[in-house]
Write an enzyme that holds these catalytic residues in place. Structure first.
Site, PDB file in Angstrom:
ATOM      1  N   PHE A  96       5.507  -5.766   8.347  1.00 56.75           N
ATOM      2  CA  PHE A  96       5.294  -4.544   7.549  1.00 56.75           C
ATOM      3  C   PHE A  96       3.831  -4.327   7.175  1.00 56.75           C
ATOM      4  O   PHE A  96       2.991  -5.177   7.406  1.00 56.75           O
ATOM      5  CB  PHE A  96       6.228  -4.443   6.354  1.00 56.75           C
ATOM      6  CG  PHE A  96       6.219  -5.512   5.311  1.00 56.75           C
ATOM      7  CD1 PHE A  96       7.323  -5.644   4.490  1.00 56.75           C
ATOM      8  CD2 PHE A  96       5.151  -6.369   5.107  1.00 56.75           C
ATOM      9  CE1 PHE A  96       7.347  -6.605   3.496  1.00 56.75           C
ATOM     10  CE2 PHE A  96       5.157  -7.321   4.113  1.00 56.75           C
ATOM     11  CZ  PHE A  96       6.264  -7.443   3.303  1.00 56.75           C
ATOM     12  N   GLU A  97       3.546  -3.116   6.659  1.00 64.96           N
ATOM     13  CA  GLU A  97       2.177  -2.611   6.448  1.00 64.96           C
ATOM     14  C   GLU A  97       1.438  -2.456   7.777  1.00 64.96           C
ATOM     15  O   GLU A  97       0.219  -2.564   7.854  1.00 64.96           O
ATOM     16  CB  GLU A  97       1.375  -3.549   5.519  1.00 64.96           C
ATOM     17  CG  GLU A  97       2.041  -3.896   4.211  1.00 64.96           C
ATOM     18  CD  GLU A  97       2.160  -2.717   3.264  1.00 64.96           C
ATOM     19  OE1 GLU A  97       1.789  -1.614   3.652  1.00 64.96           O
ATOM     20  OE2 GLU A  97       2.642  -2.902   2.141  1.00 64.96           O
ATOM     21  N   GLY A  98       2.196  -2.161   8.834  1.00 63.81           N
ATOM     22  CA  GLY A  98       1.626  -2.052  10.176  1.00 63.81           C
ATOM     23  C   GLY A  98       1.679  -3.404  10.854  1.00 63.81           C
ATOM     24  O   GLY A  98       1.154  -4.386  10.322  1.00 63.81           O
ATOM     25  N   ARG A 148      -2.315  -3.320   2.674  1.00 64.83           N
ATOM     26  CA  ARG A 148      -2.664  -4.447   3.540  1.00 64.83           C
ATOM     27  C   ARG A 148      -3.503  -5.473   2.806  1.00 64.83           C
ATOM     28  O   ARG A 148      -3.291  -6.682   2.924  1.00 64.83           O
ATOM     29  CB  ARG A 148      -3.396  -3.924   4.778  1.00 64.83           C
ATOM     30  CG  ARG A 148      -2.487  -3.202   5.748  1.00 64.83           C
ATOM     31  CD  ARG A 148      -3.228  -2.337   6.736  1.00 64.83           C
ATOM     32  NE  ARG A 148      -2.268  -1.617   7.582  1.00 64.83           N
ATOM     33  CZ  ARG A 148      -2.536  -0.535   8.293  1.00 64.83           C
ATOM     34  NH1 ARG A 148      -3.762  -0.017   8.265  1.00 64.83           N
ATOM     35  NH2 ARG A 148      -1.606   0.048   9.021  1.00 64.83           N
TER      36      ARG A 148
END
Length: 598
Positions: A401-403, A263
């Site tokens: 993406f990456e949460g 992140r």
């Protein structure tokens, strides 16, 4: 003061010192030379072949990634003992930012060096590191990270891919599938998450030629078309037991902490994209004539450039402060090959909250910047011939993406509250102290230590007010809902946005104040001061609107009116002239035809 340990989430309850933060102005000559090496590589080897990369040419991407390995780019995070450069996170963030104009290729490299390689760097045994890291650092072997499944995305622990021990105890038998795996088309090693015996979430290193492991067709995507994105399938795939990464049942420590780094690195990449969009847009605005004048002379265009530049400055301040915090945490942990997984995980997790803040802010700032870039380009911005069109499409994935940003918004306050309940933060004590202060009819103290003649005094006072407003509104929300607050996702998201604004403003303020302590030319300080002031004014306005909305959901009637009056008492500032700030900021950007930090 400079040696004080500054823990994650501490910015909510304490004020940091400028000397404690890492800023771009601190870059060493060596760091700048490394960045220049990457910049030259992008200009020489990537941009001339960008159209080919965008057509998803596996062989070309692999060839170029191995060239990246030759200049050390793939081994930046790999310890020197295993063939890498062993660079700190501040430097690798700078490299990620600098590589960003390589577009799809930059993402392929980022997936390999970050989430693909770091699980082995941080959690591998000495034997696993010796086996794989040298080849990953050189580009001889390429990596992918495999977490998402058809039925589990943000709910990573809901994964259904299963692993059971073979009868002879020599293999784990994997069954299941993964989707949306970056680099899947050409990766040699895959970091795969599965549940041992259906319950123990664990990580494995799976090699491409493993029997029972197959790779599906390419996905057709909106953007990042030059990256490979394919599903994976496991049908009784036999994984040797020495391919287990870390301990069985401890895969969440690997998955979530690698995502924390991912992140933060994503924010650095977004920063590079913002700077490129600003350069493209400012140059176009100066060249494009309408009504006999360059469109950059029109206030409704120039104000866009001001806001774009401001967002990049705030992001830059956040990224490198966070990088410094993570570096310090890893250094204090004294990490080496003998340190256990738990120590590594704790060192990274210390700033999980800040990593989520970076991801949300930077990805949304990037979207705002490229959107305005398209608008400045007008019809040309919708044509593929112009790079801004590509940036617009490629940017959209960053909020997913990456949460997803929604999940990260829920994580930010939840992480803060967990730290407070563990005694890592005096959050409850600060909230109680504020309650006592609010009961006192005397005027509220600003909480600012800035002298009145300080040009950053107003921004400093606004930051102090934002912290008080957060504690006041957040404290009331916790009193009202208790542990059920996590179900009130709109309130949690609003509190998260308050924390994001506070961290963003504090990063910019500390950076600008640090610059003022070492810079004697006041003209060079005007740009960062103006951008910090503009963001502070906007954050102050957002805090009022956000606070009123949350209070209206918590209270009614006389009680609501009382709480609204308290909020108004905290946020007592008269509005400043934002138009003037934007005019000054944009004038410098238009003159330079690029991002201007100072």
């Amino acid at each position: 003061m400079a040696n004080r340990i500054w823990g994650g989430g501490r910015f909510i309850v304490d004020d940091d010192e400028p000397s404690n933060v890492v800023t771009p102005e601190d870059f060493t000559e060596e760091q700048l030379k490394l960045a220049e090496t990457v910049r030259a590589f992008v200009e020489r080897d990537i941009k001339p072949r960008d159209a080919e990369i965008e057509k998803l040419d596996y062989e070309l991407t692999v060839e170029l990634m191995r060239k990246a390995g030759e200049i050390g780019l793939l081994g930046a995070d790999v310890p020197e003992a295993y063939g890498g450069l062993g660079l700190d996170k501040t430097t690798t963030a700078l490299l990620a930012e600098t590589l960003s104009p390589a577009s799809s290729f930059a993402l392929s490299v980022g997936a390999h060096t970050g989430i693909g390689t770091l699980p082995i760097v941080f959690f591998g045994t000495p034997e696993q590191k010796e086996r794989w890291l040298p080849a990953l650092a050189s580009g001889e072997r390429l990596a992918a990270y495999c977490l998402t499944e058809p039925g589990s995305g943000s709910d990573a622990l809901g994964a259904r891919t299963a692993a059971v021990m073979s009868e002879d105890g020599k293999h784990y038998i994997l069954n299941g599938s993964k989707i949306y795996i970056t680099n899947a088309g050409f990766a040699d090693l895959f970091i795969v998450y599965a549940k041992v015996d259906g319950t123990q979430f664990s990580a494995f290193v799976v090699e491409r030629d493993t029997p029972g492991f197959t790779i599906g067709p390419e996905e057709h995507k909106m953007g990042i078309k030059g990256t490979s994105t394919r599903p994976l399938f496991f049908e009784d795939a036999r994984i040797p037991v020495d391919r287990l990464l870390g301990e069985a049942g401890k895969g969440h420590l690997i998955a979530f902490n690698i995502l924390n780094i991912g992140r933060f690195k994503l924010a650095a990449a977004c920063l590079g994209g913002m700077k490129e969009a600003i350069q493209l847009s400012a140059a176009y605005a100066n060249q494009r004539k309408q009504f006999g004048k360059a469109i950059s002379s029109f206030p409704l265009v120039s104000s866009k450039l001001a806001d774009m530049n401001k967002l990049a400055f705030i992001t830059e301040s956040m990224v490198y402060r966070t990088a410094g915090l993570i570096d310090r945490s890893l250094e204090q942990a004294g990490l080496n090959d003998e340190v256990g997984d738990l120590n590594v995980a704790n060192a990274i997790a210390e700033y999980a909250l800040e990593c989520s803040i970076n991801k949300v802010f930077a990805s949304e700032a990037m979207d705002a910047v490229v959107d305005e870039g398209v608008q400045i380009h007008g019809g040309c911005g919708y044509i593929q011939e112009y790079k801004i069109e590509r940036l617009y499409r490629d940017s959209r994935i960053n909020r997913i993406f990456e949460g997803t940003n929604e999940i990260n918004r829920l994580l930010i306050p939840a992480t803060l509250l967990k730290r407070a309940l563990k005694g890592d933060l005096p959050l409850i004590e600060r909230a109680q102290a504020l309650q006592r202060e609010l009961l006192n009819p005397a005027p509220l103290s600003s909480g600012s230590r800035a002298p009145r003649n300080d040009s950053l005094a107003r921004s400093t006072e606004i930051l102090a007010a934002l912290k008080k407003a957060f504690l006041m509104v957040g404290g009331l929300a916790v009193q009202k809902h208790g542990l059920r607050l996590e179900r009130e996702q709109e309130i949690v998201a609003a509190l998260s946005d308050g924390m994001i604004d506070m961290y963003a403003l504090e990063c910019a303020l500390l950076r600008t104040r640090k610059m003022s302590l070492s810079q004697t030319d006041s003209k060079l300080l005007q740009q960062p001061m103006d951008m910090t002031a503009l963001f502070a004014e906007e954050a102050f306005e957002r805090a009022g609107q956000r606070g009123r909305s949350v209070l209206a959901s918590l209270e009614k009637g006389d009680s609501l009116r009382l709480q609204l009056s308290v909020l108004k008492r905290i946020l007592r500032f008269e509005p400043a002239d934002q138009f003037a700030l934007r005019k000054r900021i944009s004038a410098r950007v238009i003159s330079a035809e690029s991002y201007v930090g100072f």
